[in-house]
Scaffold this motif. Sequence first.
Motif, mmCIF file in Angstrom:
data_model
loop_
_atom_site.group_PDB
_atom_site.id
_atom_site.type_symbol
_atom_site.label_atom_id
_atom_site.label_comp_id
_atom_site.label_asym_id
_atom_site.label_seq_id
_atom_site.Cartn_x
_atom_site.Cartn_y
_atom_site.Cartn_z
ATOM 1 N N LEU A 3 0.850 -1.185 0.000
ATOM 2 C CA LEU A 3 0.000 0.000 0.000
ATOM 3 C C LEU A 3 0.886 1.235 0.000
ATOM 4 O O LEU A 3 1.787 1.353 0.833
ATOM 5 C CB LEU A 3 -0.913 0.017 1.236
ATOM 6 C CG LEU A 3 -1.765 1.280 1.441
ATOM 7 C CD1 LEU A 3 -2.749 1.467 0.280
ATOM 8 C CD2 LEU A 3 -2.506 1.198 2.771
ATOM 9 N N LEU A 4 0.634 2.149 -0.937
ATOM 10 C CA LEU A 4 1.307 3.445 -1.006
ATOM 11 C C LEU A 4 0.308 4.513 -0.584
ATOM 12 O O LEU A 4 -0.734 4.684 -1.230
ATOM 13 C CB LEU A 4 1.811 3.723 -2.422
ATOM 14 C CG LEU A 4 2.272 5.154 -2.733
ATOM 15 C CD1 LEU A 4 3.385 5.607 -1.813
ATOM 16 C CD2 LEU A 4 2.677 5.280 -4.189
ATOM 17 N N ALA A 5 0.592 5.204 0.506
ATOM 18 C CA ALA A 5 -0.230 6.332 0.956
ATOM 19 C C ALA A 5 0.391 7.618 0.428
ATOM 20 O O ALA A 5 1.575 7.872 0.642
ATOM 21 C CB ALA A 5 -0.302 6.364 2.480
ATOM 22 N N ILE A 6 -0.396 8.405 -0.275
ATOM 23 C CA ILE A 6 0.060 9.685 -0.798
ATOM 24 C C ILE A 6 -0.616 10.764 0.045
ATOM 25 O O ILE A 6 -1.812 11.005 -0.088
ATOM 26 C CB ILE A 6 -0.259 9.845 -2.296
ATOM 27 C CG1 ILE A 6 0.363 8.690 -3.086
ATOM 28 C CG2 ILE A 6 0.222 11.202 -2.807
ATOM 29 C CD1 ILE A 6 -0.077 8.616 -4.533
ATOM 30 N N SER A 60 3.055 0.529 3.263
ATOM 31 C CA SER A 60 4.464 0.143 3.156
ATOM 32 C C SER A 60 5.323 1.321 2.711
ATOM 33 O O SER A 60 6.525 1.333 2.923
ATOM 34 C CB SER A 60 4.634 -0.986 2.131
ATOM 35 O OG SER A 60 3.901 -2.120 2.508
ATOM 36 N N ALA A 61 4.659 2.279 2.047
ATOM 37 C CA ALA A 61 5.368 3.449 1.515
ATOM 38 C C ALA A 61 4.464 4.668 1.615
ATOM 39 O O ALA A 61 3.234 4.545 1.573
ATOM 40 C CB ALA A 61 5.773 3.215 0.064
ATOM 41 N N ALA A 94 8.401 3.273 11.228
ATOM 42 C CA ALA A 94 9.786 2.866 10.964
ATOM 43 C C ALA A 94 9.838 1.830 9.845
ATOM 44 O O ALA A 94 8.965 0.970 9.734
ATOM 45 C CB ALA A 94 10.417 2.305 12.234
ATOM 46 N N ASN A 95 10.848 1.966 9.017
ATOM 47 C CA ASN A 95 11.152 1.056 7.910
ATOM 48 C C ASN A 95 10.170 1.118 6.751
ATOM 49 O O ASN A 95 10.257 0.308 5.836
ATOM 50 C CB ASN A 95 11.325 -0.386 8.408
ATOM 51 C CG ASN A 95 12.479 -0.475 9.368
ATOM 52 O OD1 ASN A 95 13.547 0.098 9.135
ATOM 53 N ND2 ASN A 95 12.272 -1.156 10.479
ATOM 54 N N LYS A 96 9.251 2.069 6.760
ATOM 55 C CA LYS A 96 8.432 2.332 5.582
ATOM 56 C C LYS A 96 9.281 3.174 4.629
ATOM 57 O O LYS A 96 10.162 3.908 5.060
ATOM 58 C CB LYS A 96 7.170 3.110 5.955
ATOM 59 C CG LYS A 96 6.218 2.353 6.872
ATOM 60 C CD LYS A 96 5.021 3.213 7.237
ATOM 61 C CE LYS A 96 4.131 2.550 8.267
ATOM 62 N NZ LYS A 96 3.457 1.349 7.803
ATOM 63 N N PHE A 97 9.019 3.074 3.362
ATOM 64 C CA PHE A 97 9.722 3.884 2.376
ATOM 65 C C PHE A 97 8.971 5.201 2.201
ATOM 66 O O PHE A 97 7.748 5.245 2.303
ATOM 67 C CB PHE A 97 9.842 3.143 1.052
ATOM 68 C CG PHE A 97 10.712 1.928 1.166
ATOM 69 C CD1 PHE A 97 12.089 2.040 1.060
ATOM 70 C CD2 PHE A 97 10.161 0.684 1.431
ATOM 71 C CE1 PHE A 97 12.903 0.928 1.205
ATOM 72 C CE2 PHE A 97 10.966 -0.431 1.571
ATOM 73 C CZ PHE A 97 12.331 -0.309 1.461
ATOM 74 N N LEU A 128 12.707 5.112 5.396
ATOM 75 C CA LEU A 128 13.810 5.023 4.441
ATOM 76 C C LEU A 128 13.475 5.893 3.236
ATOM 77 O O LEU A 128 12.455 5.677 2.578
ATOM 78 C CB LEU A 128 14.022 3.567 4.029
ATOM 79 C CG LEU A 128 14.207 2.601 5.216
ATOM 80 C CD1 LEU A 128 14.087 1.162 4.756
ATOM 81 C CD2 LEU A 128 15.534 2.868 5.894
ATOM 82 N N TRP A 129 14.336 6.874 2.938
ATOM 83 C CA TRP A 129 14.049 7.865 1.910
ATOM 84 C C TRP A 129 14.353 7.339 0.516
ATOM 85 O O TRP A 129 15.400 6.738 0.277
ATOM 86 C CB TRP A 129 14.827 9.153 2.166
ATOM 87 C CG TRP A 129 14.339 10.274 1.314
ATOM 88 C CD1 TRP A 129 14.938 10.785 0.200
ATOM 89 C CD2 TRP A 129 13.125 10.999 1.486
ATOM 90 N NE1 TRP A 129 14.177 11.798 -0.329
ATOM 91 C CE2 TRP A 129 13.039 11.944 0.447
ATOM 92 C CE3 TRP A 129 12.084 10.937 2.415
ATOM 93 C CZ2 TRP A 129 11.977 12.822 0.309
ATOM 94 C CZ3 TRP A 129 11.021 11.822 2.273
ATOM 95 C CH2 TRP A 129 10.982 12.740 1.238
#
Length: 184
Positions: A3-6, A60-61, A94-97, A128-129
Amino acid sequence: MPLLAIVYFSISGTTESLAHAVARGADGIAHVALCRITGDDIVSGRFQNESLLETIDRASAVAFGSPTYMGGAAAQFKAFADASSDRWTQQRWANKFAAGFTAGALAGGDQLHTLTYFSILAAQHGMLWCGLDIPGGEDPSGRNRLGSQLGLATHLVGGLLPQSDVSTAEYLGQRLAATASRNG
């Protein structure tokens, strides 16, 4: 699929257009949740939208987006960031992109400061960038027109968002989603 949250704030529609472009780039690689920060989310100066924060908890991001106002992120985005401190104390993100995008009034309108703010916010959360890997001025399609490796920086040209910057936003969404997919 991850899942990408914008998560973004937009007042004129430019940052929202970029958010949708990031979403298009992630299409087929990640599920996408567009999380627009609105004025109704700010109560007595404090961001209060637990549903939006829970979406980020599940992601996840995360892509952060805001116009650049007076050399930084909009106050509405800052209210969201301040409210994320409860998650920070528990390192729930933590540890999400993470990645970022911004638009300013001028080509040299201090958009880098907004992207730096996003990256520091992500670092504080243990995220993590994910920057751009397109050398500025070297892409045949004109992506990364302003040459910001930290994330997408843009400005309107003749009142319009340049197509090359929309393409850069799509690429950023694709890159962030693919990174989360490979590592999730």
